[in-house]
Design a protein around this motif. Structure first.
Motif, PDB file in Angstrom:
ATOM      1  N   LYS A 164     -38.169  -7.857   0.628  1.00  0.00           N
ATOM      2  CA  LYS A 164     -37.645  -8.097   1.777  1.00  0.00           C
ATOM      3  C   LYS A 164     -37.077  -9.330   2.077  1.00  0.00           C
ATOM      4  CE  LYS A 164     -37.792  -3.476   3.520  1.00  0.00           C
ATOM      5  NZ  LYS A 164     -36.519  -2.796   3.776  1.00  0.00           N
ATOM      6  N   SER A 165     -37.839 -10.511   1.542  1.00  0.00           N
ATOM      7  CA  SER A 165     -37.222 -11.693   1.481  1.00  0.00           C
ATOM      8  C   SER A 165     -35.793 -11.695   0.626  1.00  0.00           C
ATOM      9  CB  SER A 165     -38.271 -12.702   1.137  1.00  0.00           C
ATOM     10  OG  SER A 165     -38.653 -12.503   0.065  1.00  0.00           O
ATOM     11  N   ALA A 166     -35.981 -10.958  -0.584  1.00  0.00           N
ATOM     12  CA  ALA A 166     -34.673 -10.845  -1.371  1.00  0.00           C
ATOM     13  C   ALA A 166     -33.439 -10.144  -0.531  1.00  0.00           C
ATOM     14  CB  ALA A 166     -34.873 -10.118  -2.505  1.00  0.00           C
ATOM     15  N   ILE A 167     -33.709  -9.465   0.191  1.00  0.00           N
ATOM     16  CA  ILE A 167     -32.835  -8.758   1.041  1.00  0.00           C
ATOM     17  C   ILE A 167     -32.210  -9.770   1.984  1.00  0.00           C
ATOM     18  CG2 ILE A 167     -32.274  -6.816   2.838  1.00  0.00           C
ATOM     19  CD1 ILE A 167     -32.461  -5.656  -0.024  1.00  0.00           C
ATOM     20  N   ALA A 168     -33.033 -10.568   2.732  1.00  0.00           N
ATOM     21  CA  ALA A 168     -32.555 -11.600   3.433  1.00  0.00           C
ATOM     22  C   ALA A 168     -31.872 -12.664   2.642  1.00  0.00           C
ATOM     23  CB  ALA A 168     -33.851 -12.146   4.203  1.00  0.00           C
ATOM     24  N   GLY A 169     -32.441 -13.016   1.638  1.00  0.00           N
ATOM     25  CA  GLY A 169     -31.748 -14.214   0.837  1.00  0.00           C
ATOM     26  C   GLY A 169     -30.349 -14.002   0.424  1.00  0.00           C
ATOM     27  N   LEU A 170     -30.294 -12.455   0.114  1.00  0.00           N
ATOM     28  CA  LEU A 170     -28.933 -12.190  -0.393  1.00  0.00           C
ATOM     29  C   LEU A 170     -27.842 -12.047   0.608  1.00  0.00           C
ATOM     30  CD1 LEU A 170     -28.251  -9.004   0.049  1.00  0.00           C
ATOM     31  CD2 LEU A 170     -29.732  -8.441  -2.108  1.00  0.00           C
ATOM     32  N   THR A 171     -28.182 -11.883   2.005  1.00  0.00           N
ATOM     33  CA  THR A 171     -27.469 -11.781   2.751  1.00  0.00           C
ATOM     34  C   THR A 171     -26.101 -12.714   2.833  1.00  0.00           C
ATOM     35  OG1 THR A 171     -29.111 -10.704   4.223  1.00  0.00           O
ATOM     36  CG2 THR A 171     -26.819 -11.159   5.431  1.00  0.00           C
ATOM     37  N   LEU A 172     -26.384 -13.955   3.068  1.00  0.00           N
ATOM     38  CA  LEU A 172     -25.302 -14.974   3.031  1.00  0.00           C
ATOM     39  C   LEU A 172     -24.500 -15.044   1.587  1.00  0.00           C
ATOM     40  CD1 LEU A 172     -24.004 -17.215   4.378  1.00  0.00           C
ATOM     41  CD2 LEU A 172     -25.489 -18.756   3.656  1.00  0.00           C
ATOM     42  N   PRO A 173     -25.142 -14.933   0.472  1.00  0.00           N
ATOM     43  CA  PRO A 173     -24.179 -15.098  -0.705  1.00  0.00           C
ATOM     44  C   PRO A 173     -23.378 -13.608  -0.691  1.00  0.00           C
ATOM     45  CG  PRO A 173     -26.689 -15.232  -1.204  1.00  0.00           C
ATOM     46  CD  PRO A 173     -26.413 -15.609   0.021  1.00  0.00           C
ATOM     47  N   ALA A 174     -23.854 -12.647  -0.267  1.00  0.00           N
ATOM     48  CA  ALA A 174     -23.048 -11.432  -0.388  1.00  0.00           C
ATOM     49  C   ALA A 174     -22.057 -11.332   0.792  1.00  0.00           C
ATOM     50  CB  ALA A 174     -23.969 -10.189  -0.002  1.00  0.00           C
ATOM     51  N   ALA A 175     -22.321 -12.101   1.815  1.00  0.00           N
ATOM     52  CA  ALA A 175     -21.064 -12.119   2.629  1.00  0.00           C
ATOM     53  C   ALA A 175     -20.098 -13.186   2.161  1.00  0.00           C
ATOM     54  CB  ALA A 175     -21.652 -12.802   4.061  1.00  0.00           C
ATOM     55  N   ARG A 176     -20.510 -14.213   1.530  1.00  0.00           N
ATOM     56  CA  ARG A 176     -19.380 -15.214   0.834  1.00  0.00           C
ATOM     57  C   ARG A 176     -18.781 -14.629  -0.253  1.00  0.00           C
ATOM     58  NH1 ARG A 176     -23.490 -20.600   0.872  1.00  0.00           N
ATOM     59  NH2 ARG A 176     -22.536 -21.464   2.920  1.00  0.00           N
ATOM     60  N   ASP A 177     -19.431 -13.509  -1.020  1.00  0.00           N
ATOM     61  CA  ASP A 177     -18.776 -12.939  -2.076  1.00  0.00           C
ATOM     62  C   ASP A 177     -17.730 -11.884  -1.357  1.00  0.00           C
ATOM     63  OD1 ASP A 177     -20.259 -13.910  -4.160  1.00  0.00           O
ATOM     64  OD2 ASP A 177     -21.579 -12.145  -4.573  1.00  0.00           O
ATOM     65  N   ALA A 179     -16.412 -11.894   1.358  1.00  0.00           N
ATOM     66  CA  ALA A 179     -15.312 -12.257   2.557  1.00  0.00           C
ATOM     67  C   ALA A 179     -13.996 -12.246   2.020  1.00  0.00           C
ATOM     68  CB  ALA A 179     -15.575 -13.686   2.794  1.00  0.00           C
ATOM     69  N   LYS A 180     -13.645 -12.467   0.688  1.00  0.00           N
ATOM     70  CA  LYS A 180     -12.202 -12.431   0.292  1.00  0.00           C
ATOM     71  C   LYS A 180     -11.704 -11.011   0.354  1.00  0.00           C
ATOM     72  CE  LYS A 180     -10.275 -12.837  -4.324  1.00  0.00           C
ATOM     73  NZ  LYS A 180     -10.450 -12.799  -5.801  1.00  0.00           N
ATOM     74  N   TYR A 181     -12.753  -9.814   0.488  1.00  0.00           N
ATOM     75  CA  TYR A 181     -12.188  -8.543   0.825  1.00  0.00           C
ATOM     76  C   TYR A 181     -12.226  -8.061   2.066  1.00  0.00           C
ATOM     77  CZ  TYR A 181     -12.483  -9.059  -4.119  1.00  0.00           C
ATOM     78  OH  TYR A 181     -12.387  -9.818  -5.704  1.00  0.00           O
ATOM     79  N   GLY A 182     -12.621  -8.939   3.047  1.00  0.00           N
ATOM     80  CA  GLY A 182     -12.829  -8.665   4.531  1.00  0.00           C
ATOM     81  C   GLY A 182     -13.953  -7.593   4.743  1.00  0.00           C
ATOM     82  N   ILE A 183     -15.064  -7.953   4.063  1.00  0.00           N
ATOM     83  CA  ILE A 183     -16.247  -7.147   4.405  1.00  0.00           C
ATOM     84  C   ILE A 183     -17.515  -8.066   4.697  1.00  0.00           C
ATOM     85  CG2 ILE A 183     -17.979  -5.772   3.097  1.00  0.00           C
ATOM     86  CD1 ILE A 183     -15.794  -5.043   0.955  1.00  0.00           C
ATOM     87  N   ARG A 184     -17.857  -7.757   5.809  1.00  0.00           N
ATOM     88  CA  ARG A 184     -18.980  -8.465   6.266  1.00  0.00           C
ATOM     89  C   ARG A 184     -20.403  -7.826   5.940  1.00  0.00           C
ATOM     90  NH1 ARG A 184     -19.635  -7.751  11.955  1.00  0.00           N
ATOM     91  NH2 ARG A 184     -18.131  -5.994  12.198  1.00  0.00           N
ATOM     92  N   VAL A 185     -21.180  -8.762   5.731  1.00  0.00           N
ATOM     93  CA  VAL A 185     -22.826  -8.318   5.491  1.00  0.00           C
ATOM     94  C   VAL A 185     -23.769  -8.841   6.205  1.00  0.00           C
ATOM     95  CG1 VAL A 185     -24.464  -8.291   3.522  1.00  0.00           C
ATOM     96  CG2 VAL A 185     -21.834  -8.289   2.878  1.00  0.00           C
ATOM     97  N   MET A 186     -24.563  -8.250   6.910  1.00  0.00           N
ATOM     98  CA  MET A 186     -25.617  -8.527   7.756  1.00  0.00           C
ATOM     99  C   MET A 186     -26.714  -7.772   7.406  1.00  0.00           C
ATOM    100  SD  MET A 186     -24.488 -10.757  10.344  1.00  0.00           S
ATOM    101  CE  MET A 186     -25.743 -10.481  11.517  1.00  0.00           C
ATOM    102  N   ALA A 187     -27.909  -8.461   7.955  1.00  0.00           N
ATOM    103  CA  ALA A 187     -29.194  -7.745   7.743  1.00  0.00           C
ATOM    104  C   ALA A 187     -29.973  -7.752   9.001  1.00  0.00           C
ATOM    105  CB  ALA A 187     -30.202  -8.395   6.794  1.00  0.00           C
ATOM    106  N   ILE A 188     -30.812  -6.614   9.454  1.00  0.00           N
ATOM    107  CA  ILE A 188     -31.508  -6.549  10.477  1.00  0.00           C
ATOM    108  C   ILE A 188     -32.995  -6.901   9.817  1.00  0.00           C
ATOM    109  CG2 ILE A 188     -32.421  -5.395  12.301  1.00  0.00           C
ATOM    110  CD1 ILE A 188     -29.661  -3.913  12.566  1.00  0.00           C
ATOM    111  N   ALA A 189     -33.770  -7.565  10.527  1.00  0.00           N
ATOM    112  CA  ALA A 189     -35.419  -7.662  10.196  1.00  0.00           C
ATOM    113  C   ALA A 189     -36.096  -7.085  11.090  1.00  0.00           C
ATOM    114  CB  ALA A 189     -35.686  -9.080   9.699  1.00  0.00           C
ATOM    115  N   PRO A 190     -36.410  -5.879  11.222  1.00  0.00           N
ATOM    116  CA  PRO A 190     -37.330  -5.320  12.176  1.00  0.00           C
ATOM    117  C   PRO A 190     -38.743  -5.839  12.041  1.00  0.00           C
ATOM    118  CG  PRO A 190     -36.429  -3.642  11.014  1.00  0.00           C
ATOM    119  CD  PRO A 190     -36.116  -4.865  10.365  1.00  0.00           C
TER     120      PRO A 190
END
Ligand code: NAD
Length: 255
Positions: A164-177, A179-190
């Motif tokens: 789960k920390s890997a899911i949290a960690g990839l959220t920002l770089p995935a959003a950055r990757d 962004a060029k295509y207009g795709i947002r990436v978020m995570a919810i940590a219940p």
């Protein structure tokens, strides 16, 4: 992004948080597609919601691809992905049952990290080819499910917390990757949510978990996840962030 009529894929939809999110997005008139390895329950929910279901084990790349090929032909590529599938077996590295087998660690990583990433990766490829929806070129939204164990995992949660920390960690770089295509990436940590996953825990452990939540003093409910997912989709300025949904809970080292 508005939700009505958008092709929306909920993964892990047969139970708990995924099932409630599917129900909620159905009530918002999304065009709903459901994936789960539990094909029977997934199909039953799809029937109830007039949605489409696919039996997909997210640890098998070809199963994800085949289902996406098929659904894209019928409905077009999803613009909304809500990745909820996950497993949470608890085991200490060294405990009553001896040393944790490496295969148990790998199984958790396979499902919670590699499977989640594979769905996200394949869908991002499809989303990137969709027509943009607005002047800012928005094409889609991806919401992954982390856990507060990503930040304060308890004893017995080494594998789960790592995934789960890997899911949290990839959220920002995935959003950055993306962004060029207009795709947002978020995570919810219940935090601790009342679902069948939690029901697998002994009653006394569940009670203790409830008591340590500062406010409100109860378990979270899947609807609270579903309405947060709705807000994330509708609020275009949310991107690259992990949102804790936990009543201010910080897990003690064990309960
Ligand atoms: N319940 C909690 O307290 C809690 C807390 C934090 C995070 N989470 C996370 O929320 C998500 C949903 O959890 P839940 O409590 O609703 O659990 P759940 O067990 O009720 O539902 C999980 C679903 O994922 C599906 N699934 C598991 N492995 C799969 C695979 N390989 N391929 C396809 N589907 C698969 C299961 O069949 C099930 O339908 C999980 O990622 C979990 O880690 C839950």
């Amino acid at each position: 992004m508005q939700i009505k009529d958008q092709v929306t894929l909920v993964v892990g939809a047969a139970s708990g948080i995924g099932a409630e999110t599917a129900r909620h997005f159905s009530s918002l008139d999304a065009k709903l597609i459901l994936f789960d390895k539990n094909g029977k329950d997934c199909k039953a929910l799809a029937k109830e919601l007039k949605a489409t279901s696919y039996e997909v084990d997210i640890t098998v790349e070809a199963q994800i691809k085949n289902a996406l090929d098929e659904l894209t032909q019928s409905y077009g590529a999803p613009r909304i992905l809500i990745n909820c599938a996950g497993i949470a077996p608890a085991r200490r590295i060294v405990g009553n049952k001896g040393v944790m087998p490496q295969a148990e660690f790998e199984q958790v990583i396979d499902t919670n990290l590699l499977g989640c990433f594979d769905v996200m990766r394949q869908i991002a490829g499809l989303m990137s080819k969709l027509d943009p929806l607005d002047e800012y070129q928005q094409r889609g939204v991806i919401i992954n499910t982390a856990s507060i164990a990503a930040f304060d995992g308890q004893a017995g949660q080494a594998a789960y917390a790592a995934s789960k920390s890997a899911i949290a960690g990839l959220t920002l770089p995935a959003a950055r990757d993306l962004a060029k295509y207009g795709i947002r990436v978020m995570a919810i940590a219940p935090g601790v949510m009342n679902t069948p996953m939690l029901a697998a825990m002994p009653e006394d452990v569940r009670k203790k978990l409830e008591i340590v939540v500062p406010f409100p003093k109860r378990l979270g409910v899947p609807r609270e996840f579903a309405t947060l997912a709705q807000h994330i989709v509708e609020n275009d300025y949310l991107n690259g962030e992990v949102i804790r949904l936990d009543g201010a809970l910080r897990m003690p080292h064990e309960v």
